[in-house]
Write an enzyme that holds these catalytic residues in place. Structure first.
Site, PDB file in Angstrom:
ATOM      1  N   LYS A  65       0.815  -1.229   0.000  1.00 58.37           N
ATOM      2  CA  LYS A  65       0.000   0.000   0.000  1.00 58.37           C
ATOM      3  C   LYS A  65       0.845   1.275   0.000  1.00 58.37           C
ATOM      4  CE  LYS A  65      -3.947  -2.251   2.042  1.00 58.37           C
ATOM      5  NZ  LYS A  65      -5.305  -2.015   2.467  1.00 58.37           N
ATOM      6  N   ASP A 101      -9.708   2.708   2.414  1.00 59.62           N
ATOM      7  CA  ASP A 101      -9.678   1.989   3.703  1.00 59.62           C
ATOM      8  C   ASP A 101     -10.195   2.871   4.836  1.00 59.62           C
ATOM      9  OD1 ASP A 101      -8.612  -0.449   2.827  1.00 59.62           O
ATOM     10  OD2 ASP A 101      -6.565   0.333   2.892  1.00 59.62           O
ATOM     11  N   ALA A 126       1.982  -2.100  12.672  1.00 64.23           N
ATOM     12  CA  ALA A 126       2.302  -0.806  12.047  1.00 64.23           C
ATOM     13  C   ALA A 126       2.567  -1.057  10.564  1.00 64.23           C
ATOM     14  CB  ALA A 126       3.511  -0.175  12.728  1.00 64.23           C
ATOM     15  N   GLY A 127       1.693  -1.856   9.951  1.00 65.39           N
ATOM     16  CA  GLY A 127       1.862  -2.200   8.540  1.00 65.39           C
ATOM     17  C   GLY A 127       1.026  -1.312   7.637  1.00 65.39           C
ATOM     18  N   ASN A 149       4.072  -2.436  18.056  1.00 65.14           N
ATOM     19  CA  ASN A 149       4.458  -3.251  16.892  1.00 65.14           C
ATOM     20  C   ASN A 149       5.716  -4.032  17.230  1.00 65.14           C
ATOM     21  OD1 ASN A 149       4.037  -3.991  14.100  1.00 65.14           O
ATOM     22  ND2 ASN A 149       5.940  -2.886  13.656  1.00 65.14           N
ATOM     23  N   ARG A 150       5.758  -5.268  16.716  1.00 67.16           N
ATOM     24  CA  ARG A 150       6.922  -6.126  16.975  1.00 67.16           C
ATOM     25  C   ARG A 150       8.215  -5.376  16.652  1.00 67.16           C
ATOM     26  NH1 ARG A 150       7.339 -11.310  13.193  1.00 67.16           N
ATOM     27  NH2 ARG A 150       7.432  -9.612  11.697  1.00 67.16           N
ATOM     28  N   THR A 151       8.239  -4.723  15.497  1.00 68.37           N
ATOM     29  CA  THR A 151       9.393  -3.886  15.150  1.00 68.37           C
ATOM     30  C   THR A 151       9.060  -2.466  15.597  1.00 68.37           C
ATOM     31  OG1 THR A 151       9.675  -5.290  13.213  1.00 68.37           O
ATOM     32  CG2 THR A 151      10.935  -3.233  13.244  1.00 68.37           C
ATOM     33  N   VAL A 219      -8.815  -6.502  11.750  1.00 67.96           N
ATOM     34  CA  VAL A 219      -9.040  -6.118  10.347  1.00 67.96           C
ATOM     35  C   VAL A 219      -9.115  -7.361   9.449  1.00 67.96           C
ATOM     36  CG1 VAL A 219      -7.986  -3.829  10.519  1.00 67.96           C
ATOM     37  CG2 VAL A 219      -6.603  -5.743   9.806  1.00 67.96           C
TER      38      VAL A 219
HETATM   39  P1  ATR Z   1       4.485  -4.472   6.069  1.00 70.11           P
HETATM   40  O1  ATR Z   1       5.051  -4.742   7.436  1.00 70.11           O
HETATM   41  O2  ATR Z   1       5.426  -4.798   4.958  1.00 70.11           O
HETATM   42  O3  ATR Z   1       3.804  -3.159   5.924  1.00 70.11           O
HETATM   43  P2  ATR Z   1       1.938  -5.640   6.415  1.00 70.11           P
HETATM   44  O4  ATR Z   1       1.458  -7.014   6.079  1.00 70.11           O
HETATM   45  O5  ATR Z   1       1.166  -4.486   5.988  1.00 70.11           O
HETATM   46  O6  ATR Z   1       3.377  -5.592   5.846  1.00 70.11           O
HETATM   47  O7  ATR Z   1       2.149  -5.562   7.973  1.00 70.11           O
HETATM   48  C1  ATR Z   1       2.385  -6.649   8.701  1.00 70.11           C
HETATM   49  C2  ATR Z   1       2.223  -6.264  10.159  1.00 70.11           C
HETATM   50  O8  ATR Z   1       2.083  -7.479  10.900  1.00 70.11           O
HETATM   51  C3  ATR Z   1       3.442  -5.563  10.720  1.00 70.11           C
HETATM   52  O9  ATR Z   1       3.041  -4.709  11.740  1.00 70.11           O
HETATM   53  C4  ATR Z   1       4.243  -6.746  11.258  1.00 70.11           C
HETATM   54  O10 ATR Z   1       5.141  -6.433  12.274  1.00 70.11           O
HETATM   55  P3  ATR Z   1       6.671  -6.032  11.896  1.00 70.11           P
HETATM   56  O11 ATR Z   1       6.624  -4.582  11.520  1.00 70.11           O
HETATM   57  O12 ATR Z   1       7.436  -6.290  13.128  1.00 70.11           O
HETATM   58  O13 ATR Z   1       7.059  -6.913  10.747  1.00 70.11           O
HETATM   59  C5  ATR Z   1       3.140  -7.572  11.833  1.00 70.11           C
HETATM   60  N1  ATR Z   1       3.534  -8.955  11.994  1.00 70.11           N
HETATM   61  C6  ATR Z   1       3.713  -9.871  11.019  1.00 70.11           C
HETATM   62  N2  ATR Z   1       4.060 -11.072  11.560  1.00 70.11           N
HETATM   63  C7  ATR Z   1       4.093 -10.884  12.911  1.00 70.11           C
HETATM   64  C8  ATR Z   1       4.350 -11.742  14.040  1.00 70.11           C
HETATM   65  N3  ATR Z   1       4.659 -13.032  13.875  1.00 70.11           N
HETATM   66  N4  ATR Z   1       4.248 -11.215  15.276  1.00 70.11           N
HETATM   67  C9  ATR Z   1       3.938  -9.907  15.451  1.00 70.11           C
HETATM   68  N5  ATR Z   1       3.670  -9.053  14.438  1.00 70.11           N
HETATM   69  C10 ATR Z   1       3.741  -9.531  13.190  1.00 70.11           C
END
Ligand code: ATR
Length: 270
Positions: A65, A101, A126-127, A149-151, A219
């Site tokens: 997105k 959205d 935070a994706g 957020n994990r990251t 969501v």
């Molecule tokens: P993107 O991170 O490329 O924007 P997204 O599918 O829109 O892709 O977002 C995925 C979200 O799910 C992110 O917040 C991701 O966390 P990270 O930023 O740490 O990657 C979260 N996510 C995916 N797998 C996860 C897991 N196993 N545990 C916790 N959060 C997870």
């Protein structure tokens, strides 16, 4: 016959083709809507196909997105404000990115009759879709948003993007970030992560101490009940999946492409 696509990675779970193709039939539109698994390297070429008229419109889902923006000529205000695009089309020789959205989430939430004014919201993730949800909640006058957020750096980035442009009025407090795993006090928790798209996936978070009467919103709409929602329900809370948000965002895209507001029929996706 006009061709429309939803692109993403993963894409298998998407029910957009089912919905749009149904609306094509219902409105006698000679078009087809398909889903396509793409990688980042494919984005440029696929958007060029819109420029060449080979594809009439594209819906964008996770994780592209934000990434698609660099290939577009113009953004609507909602897309610009969130740096997130889910609907693309060619208009007056320009490739335009829209965001439906935000409106999709707002309409879905209105249907739940939940009063958002003054509520504390915890957002997980935070994706790609998270900026739209933050923006919609702010417009709906919640009092605070806490991001986890994990990251952590991605949550901090969103906080730093929004806090300077969100005015402190109506009791609004600035966005805060907490460590992944920390569960602060909240009225509503929203899962915007991709965890749960595959049936057995679980968020490793402990909600056992939050008390009852909260609102768990996911969501994700396919599967209908993620482990996150099941946990919320088992603990005595209100729950809602992303189905209505999904239908309303699709209706928003349909309106942009065909200038027709399609019939909203939830049973379509049962
Ligand atoms: P993107 O991170 O490329 O924007 P997204 O599918 O829109 O892709 O977002 C995925 C979200 O799910 C992110 O917040 C991701 O966390 P990270 O930023 O740490 O990657 C979260 N996510 C995916 N797998 C996860 C897991 N196993 N545990 C916790 N959060 C997870």
């Amino acid at each position: 016959m006009k061709k429309y696509l939803v692109i993403g990675n993963p894409i298998e779970h998407s029910l957009s083709p089912k919905l749009h193709n149904h609306w094509f039939r219902e409105n006698n539109i000679d078009a087809i809507y398909e889903k396509k698994f793409v990688n980042k390297v494919d984005l440029k070429d696929i958007i060029n196909q819109v420029r060449e008229g080979k594809i009439a419109g594209i819906n964008v889902t996770v994780p592209f997105k934000k990434e698609v923006i660099s290939y577009l000529d113009k953004l609507t205000l909602d897309a610009e404000s969130t740096q997130s695009v889910n609907t693309i089309l060619l208009a007056n020789d320009k490739i335009v990115g829209h965001n439906t959205d935000i409106g999709g989430f707002e309409s879905a939430i209105k249907d739940t009759k939940y009063n958002f004014v003054g509520k504390k919201i915890l957002i997980l993730g935070a994706g790609g879709v998270t900026p739209s949800i933050i923006f919609a909640l702010y417009k709906m006058k919640v009092s605070s948003i806490i991001l986890s957020n994990r990251t952590k750096a991605k949550a901090e980035h969103l906080k730093n993007f929004y806090n300077p442009i969100m005015v402190e009025e109506n009791g609004w407090k600035k966005i805060r970030v907490v460590d992944w795993g920390e569960i602060p006090e909240f009225d509503m928790v929203i899962n915007t992560t991709s965890v749960g798209l595959k049936n057995d996936q679980k968020l490793n978070l402990d909600f056992s101490k939050i008390g009852k009467g909260k609102f768990f919103y996911d969501v994700i709409y396919n599967p209908k009940e993620t482990n996150f929602l099941k946990t919320g329900k088992d603990l005595g809370n209100k729950t809602e999946n992303g189905k209505k948000m999904f239908i309303y965002q699709a209706a928003g895209a349909f309106k942009i492409w065909h200038d027709i507001l399609p019939k909203i029929n939830e049973s379509l996706l049962n």
